[in-house]
Design an enzyme around this catalytic site. Structure first.
Site, PDB file in Angstrom:
ATOM      1  N   SER A   1       0.841  -1.207   0.000  1.00 52.69           N
ATOM      2  CA  SER A   1       0.000   0.000   0.000  1.00 52.69           C
ATOM      3  C   SER A   1       0.870   1.249   0.000  1.00 52.69           C
ATOM      4  O   SER A   1       0.659   2.179  -0.797  1.00 52.69           O
ATOM      5  CB  SER A   1      -0.901   0.016   1.233  1.00 52.69           C
ATOM      6  OG  SER A   1      -1.785  -1.088   1.232  1.00 52.69           O
TER       7      SER A   1
ATOM      8  N   HIS B 200      -3.251   6.694   3.003  1.00 49.71           N
ATOM      9  CA  HIS B 200      -3.563   5.286   3.219  1.00 49.71           C
ATOM     10  C   HIS B 200      -4.933   5.109   3.879  1.00 49.71           C
ATOM     11  O   HIS B 200      -5.726   4.239   3.499  1.00 49.71           O
ATOM     12  CB  HIS B 200      -2.459   4.675   4.101  1.00 49.71           C
ATOM     13  CG  HIS B 200      -2.663   3.230   4.416  1.00 49.71           C
ATOM     14  ND1 HIS B 200      -2.987   2.788   5.680  1.00 49.71           N
ATOM     15  CD2 HIS B 200      -2.609   2.123   3.638  1.00 49.71           C
ATOM     16  CE1 HIS B 200      -3.101   1.478   5.660  1.00 49.71           C
ATOM     17  NE2 HIS B 200      -2.871   1.044   4.444  1.00 49.71           N
TER      18      HIS B 200
ATOM     19  N   ARG C 219       0.355   8.177   5.492  1.00 47.57           N
ATOM     20  CA  ARG C 219      -0.659   7.480   6.318  1.00 47.57           C
ATOM     21  C   ARG C 219      -2.046   8.106   6.167  1.00 47.57           C
ATOM     22  O   ARG C 219      -3.058   7.407   6.243  1.00 47.57           O
ATOM     23  CB  ARG C 219      -0.229   7.467   7.777  1.00 47.57           C
ATOM     24  CG  ARG C 219       0.827   6.398   8.039  1.00 47.57           C
ATOM     25  CD  ARG C 219       0.653   5.765   9.428  1.00 47.57           C
ATOM     26  NE  ARG C 219       1.577   4.673   9.571  1.00 47.57           N
ATOM     27  CZ  ARG C 219       1.235   3.438   9.949  1.00 47.57           C
ATOM     28  NH1 ARG C 219      -0.005   3.146  10.253  1.00 47.57           N
ATOM     29  NH2 ARG C 219       2.137   2.495  10.040  1.00 47.57           N
TER      30      ARG C 219
END
Lengths: 214, 214
Positions: free
Chosen positions: B22, B48, B45
């Site tokens: 990812s 994500h 993040r």
């Protein structure tokens, strides 16, 4: 009412008014004409949770999803959640039958189970859903592996949930797990196609289905 | 490892491998060049958690935000959350100093306090942050009113947090509250400009700052 701090920043402080205006903005901007009234309320809340009117175009529901999920909640179906964030996003006061909201991720047996089946803890936690699965509303806002695992459990003859809200988010497996769910056809299902999704959208869908009143 | 259900659906079951792939996809697709290494991990993040590489362009941090927030967490700063969804999204095992994660929204005094100050419960809950506020990391993933309330408390002389993660989401007040935070300049701050945000992105920012290891 005067603010006790004496501060005069200009913003709307009335939660009901914030909801009303938000939903009005969403309905003025989003493409919602293809939805039935119940589906439309689900779409509006998903958009509200994400801040993105364009997500309307990525929402896919099987034709039986909205009415079936709504009826299941009214009949007291338990709500099975793949993460605590989803469980925490569900507004308990909206639930029509004091429905149980269940997340098995923290069960002490889950880490061992995950090692045994060679999968994530999110996927392993689903094995503990089994006793609650028949007629439940299953909600995925996090883990593609958990949604894939549900499909594997159904392949193996597990009891069928009444409806599945499939909104895993991310870059590896999320889009694929949602395509697999919609293609599966065994259970009424809602997805947001592609990478977008998440626990807030998933909880919002439950909150929309739980009550007609906004 | 063989699946105990005997099912052979094709997906990645290794959580670490899912993270690695990812983050690699995000780094190959998102415009991250303007960030420092610590900022970049925060941005990765946030992306994500949202499934959206394009959100990189809407992330704004004051120049001192990332290092200040990271240092505060290492020094044991409490993490004040505007919602339980944010609190639940923070990975406790990543926290560097067993930091307290505090959400005051369910305190029994909050509904009365909200009526008294004529604001939402989310905003009223901040009045219970006061004892923890000096040097804390304050995290908003839900309510624009709560972020505005923090600014009002600072206007009135409340202790300053070390850093603010301001990621309210939605259509009424969210964009405005984040603009006000960045314009304010009194505390190091992170926002995603516009309507987008949410508890998952907010928790992701904390998780990125909590540890350098991904």
């Amino acid at each position: 009412m005067a603010d006790i701090q004496g501060s005069n920043r200009d913003y709307i402080r009335d939660g009901d008014e914030i909801y009303r205006r938000s939903f009005a903005i969403i309905r003025s901007e989003a493409r919602l004409a293809r939805f039935t009234p119940v589906e439309e309320r689900v779409a509006v809340r998903i958009i509200h949770a994400s801040g993105m009117v364009e997500v309307a175009d990525d929402i896919a529901m099987t034709p039986d999803f909205a009415e079936t999920a709504r009826a299941a909640l009214r009949a007291g179906a338990p709500i099975l959640c793949d993460s605590k964030m989803v469980a925490n996003g569900i507004t308990r006061a909206r639930l029509p039958a004091d429905n149980a909201v269940i997340c098995t991720l923290d069960d002490p047996s889950v880490p061992d189970l995950a090692r045994r089946i060679g999968n994530t803890r999110s996927a392993a936690a689903l094995d503990l859903w089994r006793a609650h699965l028949a007629g439940a509303v299953a909600v995925f806002g996090n883990a593609p592996t958990a949604l894939f695992r549900l499909l594997e459990m159904l392949d193996a003859g597990a009891p069928r949930p009444a409806a599945v809200i499939g909104l895993p988010v991310g870059f590896v497996g999320a889009a694929e797990s949602k395509e697999a769910l919609i293609a599966d056809g065994r259970v009424p299902a809602l997805v947001v196609k592609g990478r977008k999704g998440g626990s807030a959208m998933a909880a919002a869908a439950v909150n929309a289905l739980a009550r007609d009143a906004e």
